[in-house]
Design a protein around this motif. Structure first.
Motif, PDB file in Angstrom:
ATOM      1  N   GLY A 168       0.840  -1.190   0.000  1.00 22.63           N
ATOM      2  CA  GLY A 168       0.000   0.000   0.000  1.00 22.63           C
ATOM      3  C   GLY A 168       0.875   1.239   0.000  1.00 22.63           C
ATOM      4  N   ILE A 169       1.906   1.191   0.834  1.00 24.58           N
ATOM      5  CA  ILE A 169       2.943   2.226   0.899  1.00 24.58           C
ATOM      6  C   ILE A 169       4.237   1.624   0.368  1.00 24.58           C
ATOM      7  CG2 ILE A 169       4.260   3.721   2.469  1.00 24.58           C
ATOM      8  CD1 ILE A 169       1.308   4.531   2.172  1.00 24.58           C
ATOM      9  N   ALA A 170       5.052   2.435  -0.287  1.00 25.38           N
ATOM     10  CA  ALA A 170       6.335   1.961  -0.805  1.00 25.38           C
ATOM     11  C   ALA A 170       7.444   2.325   0.169  1.00 25.38           C
ATOM     12  CB  ALA A 170       6.624   2.590  -2.165  1.00 25.38           C
ATOM     13  N   ASN A 171       8.352   1.375   0.388  1.00 29.07           N
ATOM     14  CA  ASN A 171       9.545   1.696   1.168  1.00 29.07           C
ATOM     15  C   ASN A 171      10.785   1.246   0.414  1.00 29.07           C
ATOM     16  OD1 ASN A 171      10.265  -1.123   2.093  1.00 29.07           O
ATOM     17  ND2 ASN A 171       8.286  -0.939   3.127  1.00 29.07           N
ATOM     18  N   ALA A 172      11.910   1.868   0.743  1.00 29.52           N
ATOM     19  CA  ALA A 172      13.156   1.587   0.046  1.00 29.52           C
ATOM     20  C   ALA A 172      14.307   1.510   1.042  1.00 29.52           C
ATOM     21  CB  ALA A 172      13.449   2.674  -0.990  1.00 29.52           C
ATOM     22  N   PHE A 184      13.654   4.331   4.148  1.00 31.06           N
ATOM     23  CA  PHE A 184      12.533   5.218   4.439  1.00 31.06           C
ATOM     24  C   PHE A 184      11.342   4.820   3.571  1.00 31.06           C
ATOM     25  CE2 PHE A 184      15.352   7.033   1.309  1.00 31.06           C
ATOM     26  CZ  PHE A 184      14.533   7.468   0.278  1.00 31.06           C
ATOM     27  N   ASP A 185      10.167   5.279   3.963  1.00 32.35           N
ATOM     28  CA  ASP A 185       8.980   5.146   3.129  1.00 32.35           C
ATOM     29  C   ASP A 185       9.026   6.237   2.066  1.00 32.35           C
ATOM     30  OD1 ASP A 185       8.017   3.038   4.657  1.00 32.35           O
ATOM     31  OD2 ASP A 185       6.776   4.315   5.925  1.00 32.35           O
ATOM     32  N   THR A 186       8.876   5.842   0.801  1.00 30.92           N
ATOM     33  CA  THR A 186       8.945   6.829  -0.273  1.00 30.92           C
ATOM     34  C   THR A 186       7.615   7.540  -0.486  1.00 30.92           C
ATOM     35  OG1 THR A 186       8.366   5.265  -2.038  1.00 30.92           O
ATOM     36  CG2 THR A 186      10.694   5.424  -1.432  1.00 30.92           C
ATOM     37  N   GLY A 187       6.510   6.912  -0.090  1.00 23.88           N
ATOM     38  CA  GLY A 187       5.172   7.470  -0.297  1.00 23.88           C
ATOM     39  C   GLY A 187       4.218   6.361  -0.678  1.00 23.88           C
ATOM     40  N   PRO A 188       3.132   6.685  -1.365  1.00 22.46           N
ATOM     41  CA  PRO A 188       2.167   5.644  -1.728  1.00 22.46           C
ATOM     42  C   PRO A 188       2.712   4.742  -2.828  1.00 22.46           C
ATOM     43  CG  PRO A 188       1.534   7.728  -2.713  1.00 22.46           C
ATOM     44  CD  PRO A 188       2.705   8.025  -1.818  1.00 22.46           C
ATOM     45  N   ALA A 189       2.423   3.451  -2.716  1.00 21.66           N
ATOM     46  CA  ALA A 189       2.646   2.525  -3.828  1.00 21.66           C
ATOM     47  C   ALA A 189       1.295   2.242  -4.463  1.00 21.66           C
ATOM     48  CB  ALA A 189       3.334   1.255  -3.350  1.00 21.66           C
ATOM     49  N   ASN A 190       0.504   1.397  -3.803  1.00 22.24           N
ATOM     50  CA  ASN A 190      -0.828   1.084  -4.331  1.00 22.24           C
ATOM     51  C   ASN A 190      -1.954   1.813  -3.606  1.00 22.24           C
ATOM     52  OD1 ASN A 190       0.020  -1.018  -6.258  1.00 22.24           O
ATOM     53  ND2 ASN A 190       0.643  -2.115  -4.419  1.00 22.24           N
ATOM     54  N   ALA A 191      -1.650   2.520  -2.525  1.00 16.90           N
ATOM     55  CA  ALA A 191      -2.707   3.064  -1.666  1.00 16.90           C
ATOM     56  C   ALA A 191      -3.668   3.982  -2.417  1.00 16.90           C
ATOM     57  CB  ALA A 191      -2.089   3.804  -0.476  1.00 16.90           C
ATOM     58  N   LEU A 192      -3.147   4.948  -3.156  1.00 17.18           N
ATOM     59  CA  LEU A 192      -4.021   5.892  -3.845  1.00 17.18           C
ATOM     60  C   LEU A 192      -4.659   5.263  -5.087  1.00 17.18           C
ATOM     61  CD1 LEU A 192      -2.044   9.249  -3.527  1.00 17.18           C
ATOM     62  CD2 LEU A 192      -3.853   8.335  -2.054  1.00 17.18           C
ATOM     63  N   ILE A 193      -3.928   4.383  -5.756  1.00 21.01           N
ATOM     64  CA  ILE A 193      -4.505   3.660  -6.893  1.00 21.01           C
ATOM     65  C   ILE A 193      -5.708   2.849  -6.429  1.00 21.01           C
ATOM     66  CG2 ILE A 193      -4.066   1.907  -8.650  1.00 21.01           C
ATOM     67  CD1 ILE A 193      -1.058   2.685  -8.439  1.00 21.01           C
ATOM     68  N   ASP A 194      -5.521   2.097  -5.348  1.00 20.75           N
ATOM     69  CA  ASP A 194      -6.613   1.276  -4.820  1.00 20.75           C
ATOM     70  C   ASP A 194      -7.798   2.142  -4.404  1.00 20.75           C
ATOM     71  OD1 ASP A 194      -4.856  -0.813  -5.177  1.00 20.75           O
ATOM     72  OD2 ASP A 194      -4.505  -1.161  -3.038  1.00 20.75           O
ATOM     73  N   ALA A 195      -7.511   3.278  -3.768  1.00 16.74           N
ATOM     74  CA  ALA A 195      -8.586   4.159  -3.315  1.00 16.74           C
ATOM     75  C   ALA A 195      -9.397   4.678  -4.504  1.00 16.74           C
ATOM     76  CB  ALA A 195      -8.006   5.331  -2.518  1.00 16.74           C
ATOM     77  N   ALA A 196      -8.715   5.043  -5.573  1.00 21.19           N
ATOM     78  CA  ALA A 196      -9.413   5.560  -6.760  1.00 21.19           C
ATOM     79  C   ALA A 196     -10.294   4.491  -7.396  1.00 21.19           C
ATOM     80  CB  ALA A 196      -8.403   6.079  -7.777  1.00 21.19           C
ATOM     81  N   VAL A 197      -9.763   3.277  -7.511  1.00 19.17           N
ATOM     82  CA  VAL A 197     -10.524   2.192  -8.132  1.00 19.17           C
ATOM     83  C   VAL A 197     -11.732   1.823  -7.275  1.00 19.17           C
ATOM     84  CG1 VAL A 197     -10.442  -0.229  -8.843  1.00 19.17           C
ATOM     85  CG2 VAL A 197      -8.516   1.292  -9.360  1.00 19.17           C
ATOM     86  N   ALA A 198     -11.522   1.698  -5.960  1.00 20.85           N
ATOM     87  CA  ALA A 198     -12.623   1.323  -5.080  1.00 20.85           C
ATOM     88  C   ALA A 198     -13.728   2.374  -5.096  1.00 20.85           C
ATOM     89  CB  ALA A 198     -12.106   1.118  -3.661  1.00 20.85           C
TER      90      ALA A 198
END
Length: 385
Positions: A168-172, A184-198
């Protein structure tokens, strides 16, 4: 030592259980995966979990009930994994639990809450259980994330590499020979994509399956530029974030007052956002190793590779560590370090004052075998059993 690692990530759609055999050979810690199962949350439990997440409000009664119900669900998956993956016996179960809140204020983490009461797991399996792995690092002044950075550093020791997880969140985790690792966490990975689709499908679809929506859309450059202006991306490491920031209401607020793009264009733009922010974080590394659910999105992986033309972009599967199981296996390793009294963090990655032995131990009916006398120098991964 035979270990089951349990976790559910920031997409909170299923409980993953990955099993492995772990032993020491000299300075090496050797891991042989034994397989993975992923069990979806019961729809009613997942709906309650989502209803309790920020920015929504909940009650202590519901927190208590969720803690027990998620704990029972984790226990059922642990029992299934023990039977299907471990020939009926596991020396140790390591449960990350379900993150509900990560309390980030002014760049510092003041607390973290994972639900899934581990006593249910210990009672159901009879195995020793390690849980609550993040809190000790937070108490030592750290971000409590990304905890998998120590495992990444052991696994790719001596490489000029970045290790990325796309959940959901991307980390590197950034590695360079002769330098301390950074994570660190870079920001959203799938979180915003999933929110838009849902949101667009009324919950009938929860993610962009196979990246088809993104592949059928066009990136809205103006919207992308506005999303890239999010202050989090400019913060220095170490830093961490979650769905406390990047959630459906965040996206709705950013789209307010704009002509809403068609779904395909919005998903393409959000996918480009993930690719760009991840690429900006890892740029300059020779090797970028990616794991997590985002690896199954060809549109996202294609955009990421296009952003990193000078790097070799591989999945962790290509290097022998199953992508879908990587985080659960990493927590299995951290739990093994814990029962041996060995630190599971790198201060350069979490920002803590010192390295800490992580988690709380619930004793089982037998004591896990001792395989380590000192911290390992490397993690070596063998082909799956």
């Amino acid at each position: 030592m035979r270990i089951i690692g349990l976790m559910s990530g920031t997409s909170h759609d299923a409980i993953d259980a990955a099993a492995c055999d772990l032993w020491a050979e000299g300075d090496d810690l050797v891991l042989r995966p034994r397989g993975m199962i992923s069990v979806p949350y019961a729809p009613s439990l997942r709906a309650r979990l989502i209803a309790a997440l920020p920015p929504r409000e909940t009650t202590m009664q519901e927190v208590c009930r969720l803690d027990a119900d998620i704990g029972r669900a984790f226990a059922e998956v642990a029992v299934q994994a023990r039977s299907e993956l471990c020939d009926g016996a596991a020396d140790l179960v390591v449960s990350h639990g379900q993150t509900m809140f990560h309390d980030v204020r002014d760049g510092a983490v003041h607390g973290t809450l994972q639900l899934g009461q581990p006593a249910w797991i210990a009672e159901a399996t009879g195995s020793t259980v390690v849980a609550d792995l993040r809190s000790r690092d937070v108490a030592a002044g750290g971000q409590g994330a990304p905890l998998v950075s120590l495992v990444d550093a052991l696994w790719l020791a001596g490489r000029d590499a970045a290790v990325v997880n796309l959940g959901g969140i991307a980390n590197a985790t950034l590695l360079r020979p002769g330098a301390d690792p950074v994570a660190f966490d870079t920001g959203p990975a799938n979180a915003l994509i999933d929110a838009a689709v849902a949101e667009a499908t009324g919950g009938e679809r929860r993610y962009d399956e196979d990246g088809r929506l993104a592949a059928g859309g066009t990136v809205d450059d103006a919207l992308l530029a506005m999303l890239l202006a999010e202050p989090y991306y400019a913060l220095p490491a170490p830093k961490t974030t979650g769905k406390e920031l990047f959630h459906a209401d965040y996206l709705a607020d950013r789209l307010s007052g704009r002509v809403r793009p068609r779904l395909e264009d919005l998903v393409a733009t959000l996918t480009a956002l993930t690719a760009r922010t991840v690429a900006d974080a890892v740029r300059g590394r020779e090797l970028v190793v990616v794991s997590g659910g985002g690896t199954r999105n060809p549109a996202l992986m294609g955009m990421l590779r296009a952003q990193l033309p000078g790097a070799s972009v591989a999945t962790s599967d290509d290097l022998g560590l199953p992508s879908a199981a990587k985080e659960a296996l990493a927590f299995a390793v951290l739990g093994a370090l814990t029962v041996h009294g060995l630190p599971g963090t790198l201060p350069s990655c979490t920002g803590a004052r010192r390295a800490s032995v992580l988690g709380a131990i619930l004793p089982g009916q037998t004591t896990p075998p001792r395989i380590l006398e000192a911290a390992p120098a490397r993690l070596r991964v063998l082909p799956s059993a």
